[in-house]
Design a protein around this motif. Structure first.
Motif, PDB file in Angstrom:
ATOM      1  N   SER A  21      38.173 -18.561 -78.230  1.00 18.63           N
ATOM      2  CA  SER A  21      36.871 -19.033 -77.771  1.00 18.63           C
ATOM      3  C   SER A  21      36.119 -19.774 -78.868  1.00 18.63           C
ATOM      4  CB  SER A  21      36.027 -17.842 -77.297  1.00 18.63           C
ATOM      5  OG  SER A  21      35.783 -16.967 -78.389  1.00 18.63           O
ATOM      6  N   ASN A  22      36.728 -19.940 -80.023  1.00 18.62           N
ATOM      7  CA  ASN A  22      36.100 -20.618 -81.147  1.00 18.62           C
ATOM      8  C   ASN A  22      36.658 -22.032 -81.212  1.00 18.62           C
ATOM      9  OD1 ASN A  22      35.420 -21.465 -83.838  1.00 18.62           O
ATOM     10  ND2 ASN A  22      34.912 -19.333 -84.237  1.00 18.62           N
ATOM     11  N   THR A  23      35.890 -22.987 -80.749  1.00 19.55           N
ATOM     12  CA  THR A  23      36.383 -24.357 -80.638  1.00 19.55           C
ATOM     13  C   THR A  23      35.752 -25.280 -81.676  1.00 19.55           C
ATOM     14  OG1 THR A  23      34.672 -25.158 -79.131  1.00 19.55           O
ATOM     15  CG2 THR A  23      36.541 -24.002 -78.139  1.00 19.55           C
ATOM     16  N   ALA A  24      36.225 -26.490 -81.726  1.00 16.07           N
ATOM     17  CA  ALA A  24      35.680 -27.500 -82.641  1.00 16.07           C
ATOM     18  C   ALA A  24      34.271 -27.907 -82.255  1.00 16.07           C
ATOM     19  CB  ALA A  24      36.595 -28.720 -82.671  1.00 16.07           C
ATOM     20  N   GLY A  31      35.540 -22.298 -86.024  1.00 15.80           N
ATOM     21  CA  GLY A  31      36.673 -21.953 -86.874  1.00 15.80           C
ATOM     22  C   GLY A  31      37.758 -23.007 -86.814  1.00 15.80           C
ATOM     23  N   ILE A  32      37.487 -24.084 -86.083  1.00 11.57           N
ATOM     24  CA  ILE A  32      38.421 -25.196 -85.932  1.00 11.57           C
ATOM     25  C   ILE A  32      37.725 -26.456 -86.424  1.00 11.57           C
ATOM     26  CG2 ILE A  32      39.716 -26.607 -84.264  1.00 11.57           C
ATOM     27  CD1 ILE A  32      40.769 -23.765 -84.487  1.00 11.57           C
ATOM     28  N   GLY A  33      38.393 -27.206 -87.269  1.00  9.68           N
ATOM     29  CA  GLY A  33      37.823 -28.447 -87.759  1.00  9.68           C
ATOM     30  C   GLY A  33      37.849 -29.518 -86.682  1.00  9.68           C
ATOM     31  N   GLY A  34      36.837 -30.348 -86.666  1.00  9.60           N
ATOM     32  CA  GLY A  34      36.780 -31.441 -85.702  1.00  9.60           C
ATOM     33  C   GLY A  34      37.832 -32.497 -85.985  1.00  9.60           C
ATOM     34  N   LEU A  35      38.046 -33.354 -85.017  1.00 16.90           N
ATOM     35  CA  LEU A  35      39.095 -34.370 -85.143  1.00 16.90           C
ATOM     36  C   LEU A  35      38.886 -35.302 -86.327  1.00 16.90           C
ATOM     37  CD1 LEU A  35      39.664 -35.342 -81.419  1.00 16.90           C
ATOM     38  CD2 LEU A  35      41.119 -33.937 -82.880  1.00 16.90           C
ATOM     39  N   LEU A  36      37.653 -35.665 -86.601  1.00 16.24           N
ATOM     40  CA  LEU A  36      37.391 -36.609 -87.682  1.00 16.24           C
ATOM     41  C   LEU A  36      36.711 -35.961 -88.882  1.00 16.24           C
ATOM     42  CD1 LEU A  36      36.250 -39.638 -85.518  1.00 16.24           C
ATOM     43  CD2 LEU A  36      38.517 -39.150 -86.448  1.00 16.24           C
ATOM     44  N   TYR A  52      41.966 -32.639 -87.900  1.00 14.53           N
ATOM     45  CA  TYR A  52      42.715 -32.882 -86.663  1.00 14.53           C
ATOM     46  C   TYR A  52      42.845 -31.613 -85.827  1.00 14.53           C
ATOM     47  CZ  TYR A  52      43.975 -37.462 -88.453  1.00 14.53           C
ATOM     48  OH  TYR A  52      43.926 -38.739 -88.934  1.00 14.53           O
ATOM     49  N   ALA A  53      41.730 -30.923 -85.641  1.00 12.46           N
ATOM     50  CA  ALA A  53      41.637 -29.744 -84.777  1.00 12.46           C
ATOM     51  C   ALA A  53      42.503 -28.570 -85.243  1.00 12.46           C
ATOM     52  CB  ALA A  53      41.941 -30.105 -83.331  1.00 12.46           C
TER      53      ALA A  53
END
Length: 77
Positions: A21-24, A31-36, A52-53
């Motif tokens: 449930s921890n998204t970008a 807890g997830i890095g964004g795409l850029l 890169y997610a």
């Protein structure tokens, strides 16, 4: 997957239960890095690799804690 792991005699670490449930898109608590979003990994003098997610530091720590807990359980049987 969990059944296949158990059938093979191994322990399964369910990372999704703690990170699914921890998204970008969760702002500063993600807890997830964004795409850029740039990571701390640097190439050369000034170029940084994007996440890169993939798990960022927080996500890495959450996953490491889950794996550590499972290892401790296995050692204390």
């Amino acid at each position: 997957m969990k059944t296949a792991v158990a059938d093979a005699g191994a322990d399964f670490v369910d990372l999704y239960a703690h990170t699914g449930s921890n998204t970008a898109c969760d702002g500063v608590n993600r807890g997830i890095g964004g795409l850029l979003e740039n990571s701390r990994i640097q190439i050369g003098d000034d170029q940084r690799l994007p996440w890169y997610a993939h798990p960022n530091e927080k996500g890495r720590d959450i996953q490491a804690e889950r794996v550590t807990d499972k290892v401790e359980q296995a050692l204390n049987r």
